[in-house]
Write a protein that holds these residues in place. Sequence first.
Motif, mmCIF file in Angstrom:
data_model
loop_
_atom_site.group_PDB
_atom_site.id
_atom_site.type_symbol
_atom_site.label_atom_id
_atom_site.label_comp_id
_atom_site.label_asym_id
_atom_site.label_seq_id
_atom_site.Cartn_x
_atom_site.Cartn_y
_atom_site.Cartn_z
ATOM 1 N N LEU A 117 -1.563 8.795 -5.846
ATOM 2 C CA LEU A 117 -2.096 7.949 -5.027
ATOM 3 C C LEU A 117 -3.257 8.389 -4.241
ATOM 4 O O LEU A 117 -3.351 9.637 -4.070
ATOM 5 C CB LEU A 117 -1.068 7.751 -3.798
ATOM 6 C CG LEU A 117 0.383 6.894 -4.389
ATOM 7 C CD1 LEU A 117 1.465 7.152 -3.015
ATOM 8 C CD2 LEU A 117 0.005 5.580 -4.532
ATOM 9 N N ASP A 118 -4.555 7.739 -4.390
ATOM 10 C CA ASP A 118 -5.793 8.188 -4.006
ATOM 11 C C ASP A 118 -6.137 8.081 -2.759
ATOM 12 O O ASP A 118 -7.140 8.703 -2.376
ATOM 13 C CB ASP A 118 -6.836 7.350 -4.986
ATOM 14 C CG ASP A 118 -6.342 7.363 -6.186
ATOM 15 O OD1 ASP A 118 -5.993 8.462 -7.030
ATOM 16 O OD2 ASP A 118 -6.635 6.477 -7.185
ATOM 17 N N GLU A 119 -5.557 7.500 -1.663
ATOM 18 C CA GLU A 119 -5.753 7.348 -0.316
ATOM 19 C C GLU A 119 -4.954 8.186 0.393
ATOM 20 O O GLU A 119 -3.978 8.612 -0.113
ATOM 21 C CB GLU A 119 -5.728 6.029 0.038
ATOM 22 C CG GLU A 119 -6.843 4.966 -0.562
ATOM 23 C CD GLU A 119 -8.342 5.465 -0.492
ATOM 24 O OE1 GLU A 119 -8.611 5.580 0.616
ATOM 25 O OE2 GLU A 119 -9.309 5.338 -1.401
ATOM 26 N N PRO A 120 -5.230 8.278 1.509
ATOM 27 C CA PRO A 120 -4.487 9.110 2.598
ATOM 28 C C PRO A 120 -2.914 8.498 2.700
ATOM 29 O O PRO A 120 -1.934 9.328 3.271
ATOM 30 C CB PRO A 120 -4.941 9.147 3.843
ATOM 31 C CG PRO A 120 -6.611 8.973 3.557
ATOM 32 C CD PRO A 120 -6.336 8.240 2.589
ATOM 33 N N VAL A 121 -2.718 7.359 2.781
ATOM 34 C CA VAL A 121 -1.552 6.497 2.799
ATOM 35 C C VAL A 121 -1.357 5.647 1.551
ATOM 36 O O VAL A 121 -2.318 5.202 1.100
ATOM 37 C CB VAL A 121 -1.335 5.848 4.057
ATOM 38 C CG1 VAL A 121 -0.198 5.211 4.266
ATOM 39 C CG2 VAL A 121 -1.767 6.733 5.457
ATOM 40 N N GLY A 122 0.039 5.527 1.098
ATOM 41 C CA GLY A 122 0.102 4.637 0.087
ATOM 42 C C GLY A 122 1.509 3.970 0.217
ATOM 43 O O GLY A 122 2.386 4.396 1.100
ATOM 44 N N MET A 123 1.585 2.883 -0.564
ATOM 45 C CA MET A 123 2.875 2.198 -0.525
ATOM 46 C C MET A 123 2.992 1.829 -1.990
ATOM 47 O O MET A 123 2.288 1.728 -2.782
ATOM 48 C CB MET A 123 2.838 1.138 0.164
ATOM 49 C CG MET A 123 2.838 1.074 1.523
ATOM 50 S SD MET A 123 3.038 -0.583 2.828
ATOM 51 C CE MET A 123 2.554 -1.687 1.598
ATOM 52 N N VAL A 124 4.619 2.018 -2.434
ATOM 53 C CA VAL A 124 4.945 1.494 -3.660
ATOM 54 C C VAL A 124 5.874 0.406 -3.691
ATOM 55 O O VAL A 124 7.031 0.668 -2.999
ATOM 56 C CB VAL A 124 5.350 2.679 -4.708
ATOM 57 C CG1 VAL A 124 5.575 2.128 -6.187
ATOM 58 C CG2 VAL A 124 4.298 3.600 -4.959
ATOM 59 N N PHE A 125 5.892 -0.820 -4.020
ATOM 60 C CA PHE A 125 6.829 -1.871 -4.188
ATOM 61 C C PHE A 125 7.508 -1.716 -5.167
ATOM 62 O O PHE A 125 7.256 -1.555 -6.532
ATOM 63 C CB PHE A 125 6.294 -3.093 -4.048
ATOM 64 C CG PHE A 125 5.558 -3.562 -2.718
ATOM 65 C CD1 PHE A 125 5.683 -2.659 -1.554
ATOM 66 C CD2 PHE A 125 4.610 -4.750 -2.832
ATOM 67 C CE1 PHE A 125 4.924 -3.092 -0.499
ATOM 68 C CE2 PHE A 125 3.948 -4.956 -1.315
ATOM 69 C CZ PHE A 125 4.193 -4.253 -0.462
ATOM 70 N N ASN A 126 9.041 -1.406 -5.198
ATOM 71 C CA ASN A 126 9.836 -1.307 -6.118
ATOM 72 C C ASN A 126 10.855 -2.425 -5.998
ATOM 73 O O ASN A 126 11.525 -2.811 -5.128
ATOM 74 C CB ASN A 126 10.606 -0.168 -6.176
ATOM 75 C CG ASN A 126 9.656 1.172 -6.214
ATOM 76 O OD1 ASN A 126 9.399 1.667 -7.041
ATOM 77 N ND2 ASN A 126 9.363 1.584 -4.924
ATOM 78 N N TYR A 127 10.685 -3.309 -7.273
ATOM 79 C CA TYR A 127 11.688 -4.439 -7.279
ATOM 80 C C TYR A 127 12.983 -4.199 -8.145
ATOM 81 O O TYR A 127 12.502 -3.933 -9.275
ATOM 82 C CB TYR A 127 10.744 -5.772 -7.907
ATOM 83 C CG TYR A 127 9.700 -6.267 -7.135
ATOM 84 C CD1 TYR A 127 9.899 -7.065 -6.083
ATOM 85 C CD2 TYR A 127 8.407 -5.709 -7.214
ATOM 86 C CE1 TYR A 127 8.802 -7.497 -5.269
ATOM 87 C CE2 TYR A 127 7.310 -6.065 -6.282
ATOM 88 C CZ TYR A 127 7.428 -6.936 -5.268
ATOM 89 O OH TYR A 127 6.714 -7.256 -4.647
ATOM 90 N N ILE A 128 13.976 -4.180 -7.570
ATOM 91 C CA ILE A 128 15.150 -3.355 -8.058
ATOM 92 C C ILE A 128 16.148 -4.593 -8.249
ATOM 93 O O ILE A 128 16.472 -5.535 -7.504
ATOM 94 C CB ILE A 128 15.996 -2.560 -7.329
ATOM 95 C CG1 ILE A 128 14.761 -1.509 -6.987
ATOM 96 C CG2 ILE A 128 17.019 -1.725 -7.877
ATOM 97 C CD1 ILE A 128 14.115 -0.823 -8.190
ATOM 98 N N GLU A 129 16.935 -4.599 -9.519
ATOM 99 C CA GLU A 129 18.030 -5.758 -9.808
ATOM 100 C C GLU A 129 19.097 -5.731 -8.864
ATOM 101 O O GLU A 129 19.346 -4.408 -8.397
ATOM 102 C CB GLU A 129 18.377 -5.628 -11.275
ATOM 103 C CG GLU A 129 17.475 -5.986 -12.161
ATOM 104 C CD GLU A 129 17.914 -5.904 -13.522
ATOM 105 O OE1 GLU A 129 19.034 -5.361 -14.004
ATOM 106 O OE2 GLU A 129 17.171 -6.292 -14.436
#
Length: 167
Positions: A48-60
């Motif tokens: 992650l290149d910025e100081p803050v990040g999010m990752v959306f995980n779409y789980i069955e």
Amino acid sequence: MSRIWIFGESRWQLAWSGCILSLAVIFGLVAGLSLSPRLAEAQAFKTLDEPVGMVFNYIEQDSAEAFEQVMARLGQVMAESENPERVQQASGWKVYKAVEPGPNNNVLYVWFIDPTVPEADYSVAQILNEEIPNEVQGLYETFNGSFGLGQMPINLELVVDFGEVTP
């Protein structure tokens, strides 16, 4: 008098039109983000290149519990790691679960990472392989097999901090 009334009506129409346009843009962004995430196969990102990040995980839906178990194990091994970078990553990494159902009835999990560790590898497979190589295969298969629509990382840039705004 009628000019003021017409101007006032036009102003309200303009304001409502602006609100409707804004809502349409927001809806479009949310729909676009949720309907076209990158697939989790071999994890689509590492850093992650910025100081803050999010990752959306779409789980069955049927795999949500297994995904949570892998996340719990991942957090545990990172927090107990002898690698200070992994401990630092764990201290800023939180996993949230959306209460509402996501697209295609997927369960949306959001990794919120604040602060990120610059240039650190956030690949789940890599972290598990480094920390617990004897468990990596089973955990990664469970992790990767739980995805529905996929995964989408988002680097966040701070625009306004309301806690820092002065009157």
